[in-house]
Design an enzyme around this catalytic site. Sequence first.
Site, PDB file in Angstrom:
ATOM      1  N   ASN A  85       0.853  -1.184   0.000  1.00 30.63           N
ATOM      2  CA  ASN A  85       0.000   0.000   0.000  1.00 30.63           C
ATOM      3  C   ASN A  85       0.890   1.235   0.000  1.00 30.63           C
ATOM      4  OD1 ASN A  85      -2.371  -1.565   0.151  1.00 30.63           O
ATOM      5  ND2 ASN A  85      -2.194  -1.709   2.376  1.00 30.63           N
ATOM      6  N   GLY A  91      -4.104   3.171   1.032  1.00 25.60           N
ATOM      7  CA  GLY A  91      -4.445   2.599   2.330  1.00 25.60           C
ATOM      8  C   GLY A  91      -3.257   2.422   3.255  1.00 25.60           C
ATOM      9  N   HIS A  98       6.448  -1.838   3.626  1.00 27.21           N
ATOM     10  CA  HIS A  98       6.157  -3.218   4.037  1.00 27.21           C
ATOM     11  C   HIS A  98       5.333  -3.882   2.957  1.00 27.21           C
ATOM     12  CE1 HIS A  98       3.146  -0.438   5.638  1.00 27.21           C
ATOM     13  NE2 HIS A  98       2.243  -1.388   5.439  1.00 27.21           N
ATOM     14  N   HIS A 100       2.589  -6.860   2.447  1.00 28.45           N
ATOM     15  CA  HIS A 100       1.663  -7.790   3.098  1.00 28.45           C
ATOM     16  C   HIS A 100       1.727  -9.145   2.396  1.00 28.45           C
ATOM     17  CE1 HIS A 100      -0.790  -4.647   5.280  1.00 28.45           C
ATOM     18  NE2 HIS A 100      -0.276  -3.882   4.326  1.00 28.45           N
TER      19      HIS A 100
HETATM   20  P1  5GP Z   1      -0.667  -0.563   5.863  1.00 27.51           P
HETATM   21  O1  5GP Z   1      -2.081  -0.196   6.192  1.00 27.51           O
HETATM   22  O2  5GP Z   1       0.290   0.587   6.162  1.00 27.51           O
HETATM   23  O3  5GP Z   1      -0.458  -1.117   4.484  1.00 27.51           O
HETATM   24  O4  5GP Z   1      -0.303  -1.768   6.815  1.00 27.51           O
HETATM   25  C1  5GP Z   1       0.110  -1.604   8.123  1.00 27.51           C
HETATM   26  C2  5GP Z   1      -0.139  -2.920   8.803  1.00 27.51           C
HETATM   27  O5  5GP Z   1       0.563  -2.927  10.017  1.00 27.51           O
HETATM   28  C3  5GP Z   1      -1.621  -3.151   9.140  1.00 27.51           C
HETATM   29  O6  5GP Z   1      -2.065  -4.340   8.510  1.00 27.51           O
HETATM   30  C4  5GP Z   1      -1.631  -3.263  10.650  1.00 27.51           C
HETATM   31  O7  5GP Z   1      -2.546  -4.216  11.155  1.00 27.51           O
HETATM   32  C5  5GP Z   1      -0.195  -3.635  10.959  1.00 27.51           C
HETATM   33  N1  5GP Z   1       0.254  -3.191  12.269  1.00 27.51           N
HETATM   34  C6  5GP Z   1       0.061  -1.959  12.823  1.00 27.51           C
HETATM   35  N2  5GP Z   1       0.632  -1.895  14.032  1.00 27.51           N
HETATM   36  C7  5GP Z   1       1.199  -3.110  14.261  1.00 27.51           C
HETATM   37  C8  5GP Z   1       1.945  -3.652  15.362  1.00 27.51           C
HETATM   38  O8  5GP Z   1       2.223  -2.999  16.362  1.00 27.51           O
HETATM   39  N3  5GP Z   1       2.362  -4.943  15.236  1.00 27.51           N
HETATM   40  C9  5GP Z   1       2.089  -5.693  14.131  1.00 27.51           C
HETATM   41  N4  5GP Z   1       2.544  -6.961  14.128  1.00 27.51           N
HETATM   42  N5  5GP Z   1       1.407  -5.214  13.071  1.00 27.51           N
HETATM   43  C10 5GP Z   1       0.961  -3.933  13.137  1.00 27.51           C
END
Ligand code: 5GP
Length: 112
Positions: A85, A91, A98, A100
């Site tokens: 993302n 999103g 990162h 997913h």
């Molecule tokens: P994004 O929305 O930026 O693509 O993804 C961020 C991801 O990080 C989300 O899926 C969210 O659930 C995950 N996330 C956020 N905080 C933490 C955390 O403290 N530990 C872990 N393991 N995942 C996290």
Amino acid sequence: MTLFEKIVARQIPAQIVYEDDLVLAFRDINPQAPTHALIVPKKAIPRIAEASSEDHALLGHLLLKAAEVAAKVGLNENGYRLVINNGRDGGESVPHLHCHILGGRALEWPPG
Ligand code: 5GP
């Protein structure tokens, strides 16, 4: 320090599934599929749009290791999805690049 740098530094706990010198993979805290892991470069690149040519090898490594981690967490047989993302409409919620790794059910396309 970004949230994911804190996970890399073990300042925040996470269920780590893979680590090497360049990347760390761990379970997502709020899984969107039966299996949901994240793989991050240890280098804090904010998002893919801000990666540069000096990150060429690192990004190749990240993707190759994403596939290895997917196999390690049991997703090879039925398949999986890798998602990056970028920015508000993409999103993105954590400004540390990162990827997913999602699987364990049939994922819809197009995404919501
Ligand atoms: P994004 O929305 O930026 O693509 O993804 C961020 C991801 O990080 C989300 O899926 C969210 O659930 C995950 N996330 C956020 N905080 C933490 C955390 O403290 N530990 C872990 N393991 N995942 C996290």
